[in-house]
Design an enzyme around this catalytic site. Structure first.
Site, short mmCIF file in Angstrom:
data_model
loop_
_atom_site.label_atom_id
_atom_site.label_comp_id
_atom_site.label_asym_id
_atom_site.label_seq_id
_atom_site.Cartn_x
_atom_site.Cartn_y
_atom_site.Cartn_z
N LEU A 20 -46.91 -1.11 25.19
CA LEU A 20 -45.88 -0.62 24.29
C LEU A 20 -44.82 -1.68 24.00
O LEU A 20 -44.33 -1.80 22.88
CB LEU A 20 -45.24 0.64 24.87
CG LEU A 20 -44.13 1.29 24.05
CD1 LEU A 20 -44.59 1.59 22.63
CD2 LEU A 20 -43.63 2.56 24.74
N SER A 134 -39.71 9.31 28.60
CA SER A 134 -41.03 9.91 28.74
C SER A 134 -40.90 11.41 28.57
O SER A 134 -39.79 11.97 28.72
CB SER A 134 -41.58 9.59 30.14
OG SER A 134 -42.72 10.37 30.44
N TYR A 147 -41.89 10.04 39.62
CA TYR A 147 -41.72 9.43 38.31
C TYR A 147 -40.75 10.24 37.45
O TYR A 147 -39.84 9.69 36.82
CB TYR A 147 -43.08 9.32 37.63
CG TYR A 147 -43.06 8.73 36.24
CD1 TYR A 147 -42.77 7.39 36.03
CD2 TYR A 147 -43.35 9.52 35.13
CE1 TYR A 147 -42.77 6.84 34.75
CE2 TYR A 147 -43.36 8.98 33.85
CZ TYR A 147 -43.06 7.65 33.67
OH TYR A 147 -43.06 7.12 32.40
N LYS A 151 -37.10 9.40 35.53
CA LYS A 151 -36.90 9.55 34.10
C LYS A 151 -35.80 10.56 33.76
O LYS A 151 -35.10 10.40 32.75
CB LYS A 151 -38.22 9.92 33.42
CG LYS A 151 -39.26 8.80 33.45
CD LYS A 151 -38.76 7.55 32.71
CE LYS A 151 -39.84 6.50 32.54
NZ LYS A 151 -39.39 5.34 31.75
N THR A 180 -52.12 3.07 26.47
CA THR A 180 -51.78 1.76 27.00
C THR A 180 -52.60 1.50 28.26
O THR A 180 -53.25 2.40 28.78
CB THR A 180 -50.28 1.67 27.36
OG1 THR A 180 -50.01 2.63 28.39
CG2 THR A 180 -49.39 1.93 26.16
#
Length: 234
Positions: A20, A134, A147, A151, A180
């Site tokens: 990205l 995200s 994670y 975020k 990705t």
């Protein structure tokens, strides 16, 4: 394109060597001088050769002394795109202190420190901070707790920065799962077959970044959410 009499604006993109970040670099290259961020000069060799005339900016973002030295020469910065980050997934029961530390260090602490160091340059330009967040920064799925926590924190950081620095624009972009190399690693960890058509393309997310930056100054694009539309994967 910038007016001939107007200096070309400068954009710093972290994690610009691939995926990205490289797509964002390609999208902004026609209108900006780029500082291409990654951990090493070697990692940047490909994108630097593809986009000649821009400046490799190799630094380990969590080496805060090196980061301060790298930021010191930057006196004016129009755009700061925080794209670099890690996605170390797993359940909370299986998580470790080191996993939490590594994830929060990369995804929020380094972001905060880089922004702090560059605030004078951003203020000088009336700049724009773009946070690549995200869908996990809006909701949590099982196995994504560490994670997602990072975020959610990144979203709060953006909200606070927007309030504290009213002369800057701060945009949090929340893309769904994107095609990705990182996504391939995630899907492999899930034990599933990788089907690119299930995901957003990096170029679509990059175009959204450019659109946010090019939004006229009478508007402040604070939060953008993207979700993939299912495509034929056969």
């Amino acid at each position: 394109m910038p007016d001939a009499e107007t200096p070309t604006p400068t954009a710093l993109i972290t994690g610009a060597s691939r995926g990205l970040g490289a797509a964002i670099a390609r999208e902004l290259a026609p209108t900006h001088h780029l500082l291409l961020g990654a951990r090493t000069a070697e990692a940047l060799s490909g994108i630097a050769a593809e986009l000649p005339g821009n400046t490799p900016w190799p630094v380990q973002l969590t080496d805060y002394e090196a980061l301060a030295r790298a930021c010191a020469p930057i006196e004016r910065l129009d755009v700061l795109v925080h794209n670099a980050g890690v996605a170390d997934l797993g359940t909370i029961a299986e998580s470790s202190v080191q996993q939490w530390r590594n994830t929060l260090e990369a995804n929020i602490i380094a972001v905060s420190e880089l922004t702090r160091l560059l605030l004078p340059a951003l203020r000088a330009a009336g700049g724009h901070v773009v946070l690549i967040n995200s869908g996990a920064g809006l909701r949590v799925n099982p196995g994504w707790g560490v994670y997602a926590a990072s975020k959610f924190a990144l979203r709060a950081f953006g909200d606070a920065l927007r309030l504290e620095e009213p002369e800057l624009r701060v945009t949090s972009i929340h893309p769904g799962r994107t095609d990705t190399d990182m996504q391939r690693d995630i899907v492999a960890g899930e034990g599933r077959e990788y089907r690119p058509g299930e995901f957003l393309t990096a170029s679509t997310v990059a175009r959204t970044v450019r659109t946010a930056i090019e939004t006229p100054r009478d508007a402040h694009p604070t939060e953008i959410v993207l979700r993939p539309i299912a495509r034929d994967t056969e």
